[in-house]
Design a protein around this motif. Sequence first.
Motif, PDB file in Angstrom:
ATOM      1  N   ALA A 163       6.227 -14.080  -3.018  1.00  0.00           N
ATOM      2  CA  ALA A 163       5.348 -13.407  -2.669  1.00  0.00           C
ATOM      3  C   ALA A 163       4.792 -13.755  -1.125  1.00  0.00           C
ATOM      4  N   ALA A 164       4.520 -12.842  -0.300  1.00  0.00           N
ATOM      5  CA  ALA A 164       4.012 -13.539   1.094  1.00  0.00           C
ATOM      6  C   ALA A 164       2.877 -12.304   1.588  1.00  0.00           C
ATOM      7  N   GLY A 165       2.260 -12.694   2.444  1.00  0.00           N
ATOM      8  CA  GLY A 165       1.084 -11.671   2.941  1.00  0.00           C
ATOM      9  C   GLY A 165       0.356 -12.251   4.011  1.00  0.00           C
ATOM     10  N   TYR A 166      -0.428 -11.386   4.489  1.00  0.00           N
ATOM     11  CA  TYR A 166      -1.505 -11.838   5.576  1.00  0.00           C
ATOM     12  C   TYR A 166      -2.837 -10.917   5.351  1.00  0.00           C
ATOM     13  N   ILE A 167      -3.893 -11.595   5.873  1.00  0.00           N
ATOM     14  CA  ILE A 167      -5.083 -10.969   6.106  1.00  0.00           C
ATOM     15  C   ILE A 167      -5.429 -10.763   7.349  1.00  0.00           C
ATOM     16  N   LEU A 168      -5.869  -9.627   7.955  1.00  0.00           N
ATOM     17  CA  LEU A 168      -6.199  -9.582   9.489  1.00  0.00           C
ATOM     18  C   LEU A 168      -7.719  -9.071   9.258  1.00  0.00           C
ATOM     19  N   TYR A 169      -8.260 -10.180  10.215  1.00  0.00           N
ATOM     20  CA  TYR A 169      -9.688 -10.080  10.438  1.00  0.00           C
ATOM     21  C   TYR A 169     -10.067  -9.448  11.831  1.00  0.00           C
ATOM     22  N   GLY A 170     -10.411  -8.053  11.575  1.00  0.00           N
ATOM     23  CA  GLY A 170     -10.444  -7.093  13.015  1.00  0.00           C
ATOM     24  C   GLY A 170     -11.477  -6.140  12.674  1.00  0.00           C
ATOM     25  N   SER A 171     -11.594  -5.183  13.210  1.00  0.00           N
ATOM     26  CA  SER A 171     -12.316  -3.781  13.128  1.00  0.00           C
ATOM     27  C   SER A 171     -12.627  -3.724  11.778  1.00  0.00           C
ATOM     28  N   SER A 172     -11.528  -3.722  10.861  1.00  0.00           N
ATOM     29  CA  SER A 172     -11.887  -3.795   9.468  1.00  0.00           C
ATOM     30  C   SER A 172     -10.832  -5.175   9.029  1.00  0.00           C
ATOM     31  N   THR A 173     -11.237  -5.583   7.792  1.00  0.00           N
ATOM     32  CA  THR A 173     -10.507  -6.590   7.293  1.00  0.00           C
ATOM     33  C   THR A 173      -9.399  -6.067   6.235  1.00  0.00           C
ATOM     34  N   MET A 174      -8.318  -6.255   6.417  1.00  0.00           N
ATOM     35  CA  MET A 174      -7.017  -5.916   5.540  1.00  0.00           C
ATOM     36  C   MET A 174      -6.355  -7.158   5.026  1.00  0.00           C
ATOM     37  N   LEU A 175      -6.017  -6.897   3.700  1.00  0.00           N
ATOM     38  CA  LEU A 175      -4.851  -7.563   3.321  1.00  0.00           C
ATOM     39  C   LEU A 175      -3.850  -7.063   2.889  1.00  0.00           C
ATOM     40  N   VAL A 176      -2.673  -7.495   3.208  1.00  0.00           N
ATOM     41  CA  VAL A 176      -1.247  -6.917   3.460  1.00  0.00           C
ATOM     42  C   VAL A 176      -0.327  -7.880   2.607  1.00  0.00           C
ATOM     43  N   TYR A 177       0.311  -7.445   1.456  1.00  0.00           N
ATOM     44  CA  TYR A 177       1.247  -8.381   0.875  1.00  0.00           C
ATOM     45  C   TYR A 177       2.517  -7.600   0.090  1.00  0.00           C
ATOM     46  N   THR A 178       3.399  -8.421  -0.169  1.00  0.00           N
ATOM     47  CA  THR A 178       4.480  -7.831  -1.020  1.00  0.00           C
ATOM     48  C   THR A 178       4.992  -8.952  -1.935  1.00  0.00           C
ATOM     49  N   THR A 179       5.565  -8.260  -2.988  1.00  0.00           N
ATOM     50  CA  THR A 179       6.159  -9.395  -4.049  1.00  0.00           C
ATOM     51  C   THR A 179       7.527  -9.003  -4.220  1.00  0.00           C
ATOM     52  N   GLY A 180       8.099  -8.314  -3.281  1.00  0.00           N
ATOM     53  CA  GLY A 180       9.434  -8.076  -3.139  1.00  0.00           C
ATOM     54  C   GLY A 180       9.923  -6.545  -3.629  1.00  0.00           C
ATOM     55  N   HIS A 181       8.708  -5.913  -3.629  1.00  0.00           N
ATOM     56  CA  HIS A 181       8.724  -4.607  -4.108  1.00  0.00           C
ATOM     57  C   HIS A 181       7.969  -3.543  -3.118  1.00  0.00           C
ATOM     58  N   GLY A 182       8.181  -3.809  -1.935  1.00  0.00           N
ATOM     59  CA  GLY A 182       7.513  -2.889  -0.666  1.00  0.00           C
ATOM     60  C   GLY A 182       6.447  -3.739  -0.667  1.00  0.00           C
ATOM     61  N   VAL A 183       5.636  -3.193   0.722  1.00  0.00           N
ATOM     62  CA  VAL A 183       4.710  -3.719   1.269  1.00  0.00           C
ATOM     63  C   VAL A 183       3.453  -2.691   0.951  1.00  0.00           C
ATOM     64  N   ASN A 184       2.095  -3.409   0.455  1.00  0.00           N
ATOM     65  CA  ASN A 184       0.933  -2.678  -0.010  1.00  0.00           C
ATOM     66  C   ASN A 184      -0.020  -3.215   1.075  1.00  0.00           C
ATOM     67  N   CYS A 185      -0.939  -2.110   1.426  1.00  0.00           N
ATOM     68  CA  CYS A 185      -2.155  -2.885   2.346  1.00  0.00           C
ATOM     69  C   CYS A 185      -3.506  -2.362   1.921  1.00  0.00           C
ATOM     70  N   PHE A 186      -4.341  -3.305   1.835  1.00  0.00           N
ATOM     71  CA  PHE A 186      -5.684  -3.229   1.268  1.00  0.00           C
ATOM     72  C   PHE A 186      -6.843  -3.209   2.300  1.00  0.00           C
ATOM     73  N   THR A 187      -7.659  -2.604   2.265  1.00  0.00           N
ATOM     74  CA  THR A 187      -8.861  -2.611   3.074  1.00  0.00           C
ATOM     75  C   THR A 187     -10.236  -3.081   2.497  1.00  0.00           C
ATOM     76  N   HIS A 188     -10.841  -4.102   3.176  1.00  0.00           N
ATOM     77  CA  HIS A 188     -11.992  -4.606   2.311  1.00  0.00           C
ATOM     78  C   HIS A 188     -13.228  -3.636   2.693  1.00  0.00           C
ATOM     79  N   GLU A 189     -14.018  -3.131   1.497  1.00  0.00           N
ATOM     80  CA  GLU A 189     -15.101  -2.421   1.517  1.00  0.00           C
ATOM     81  C   GLU A 189     -16.143  -3.310   1.598  1.00  0.00           C
ATOM     82  N   PRO A 190     -17.129  -3.579   2.652  1.00  0.00           N
ATOM     83  CA  PRO A 190     -17.822  -4.575   2.745  1.00  0.00           C
ATOM     84  C   PRO A 190     -19.214  -4.361   1.782  1.00  0.00           C
ATOM     85  N   SER A 191     -19.644  -3.108   1.667  1.00  0.00           N
ATOM     86  CA  SER A 191     -20.902  -2.787   0.892  1.00  0.00           C
ATOM     87  C   SER A 191     -20.419  -3.010  -0.758  1.00  0.00           C
ATOM     88  N   LEU A 192     -19.267  -2.849  -1.395  1.00  0.00           N
ATOM     89  CA  LEU A 192     -18.830  -3.382  -2.599  1.00  0.00           C
ATOM     90  C   LEU A 192     -18.433  -4.809  -2.658  1.00  0.00           C
TER      91      LEU A 192
END
Length: 328
Positions: A163-192
């Motif tokens: 597995a590999a990934g990165y977190i981008l701390y920008g205008s929104s915070t995003m976590l992007v990762y793969t476990t070898g089956h494509g790349v998926n992107c998640f966005t942090h929802e701060p109120s939750l």
Amino acid sequence: MESSRIAQSIGIALDRFIKNNQDEFAYASGELSQLLRDIALASKVVNREINKAGLIDIMGGAGSQNNTGDDQQKLDVLANIRFTRALAKGGEVCALISEEEESFTDLNNNGKYVIAIDPLDGSSNIDVNVSIGTIFSVYRRKSPIGTPITEADILQKGSEQVAAGYILYGSSTMLVYTTGHGVNCFTHEPSLGEYFLSKERLIMPEDGRIYSINEGSANSFSEGVKKYVQYCKDQKYTARYIGSLVADFHRNMLKGGIYIYPSTAKDSNGKLRLMYECNALAFIAEQSGGKATDGKNRILDIEPTSLHQRVPFYVGSKEMVEKAESLL
């Protein structure tokens, strides 16, 4: 207003997505899922600290250098502590390789995984409020559980990442990762306080019109790199270089482009580290249809010889990387 518009879904939460897709992982037994949750939790803590950087005294230099000669920022040190603590408490990681530590950290447990991490990439941009990031790689340990950590556990090729990934701390915070089956992107929802799926099975454009390179070093580029940069200009490509690897890579992955950090007169092997920067992004690039090389060799095939080994790095849209290779 229609009720469907009022209550639009904001996506699947990271925890649920990991659980739903756990069977895609060859060694599915819960540990990797928990490891990814630990990384997500630590990233939320680091994100909180970054957002407070202008309010409390955690900006600026720490007054020290890491083992590779880079000036450490206070947030470099803080992020390293946060990720190390989260992964140690989680129990799934037996050893940690960090940009901020000279040697690997033995977490003295029966964990099945080794993590290589750049806790806060682009930290020199902190003081000017530019996007920064975290990069991580996950490997399975090779030595039997209960025995000492070996060099074979630590120095693994990028092709052995699970597995590999990165977190981008920008205008929104995003976590992007793969476990070898494509790349998926998640966005942090701060109120939750949760990451939600925002892009599933992300595909990098095969070609693009953005090139990212520090042209301030142009006088020390090889002739091949100079030729490629001139080719980009002749094609009227757009130059975009933030100076934060995660931010530059993320933009090019979405819009199509190439990121280059070549060898120079000052840094004959380039400046980026194979174990905790290039391998992770190369894995993500390939999983999204892109390509990553050192100018000649596939990044994921390079045999590491040291924890902080540096390599030239060409990564991005497949056709752009191949064009650059043809001119080198």
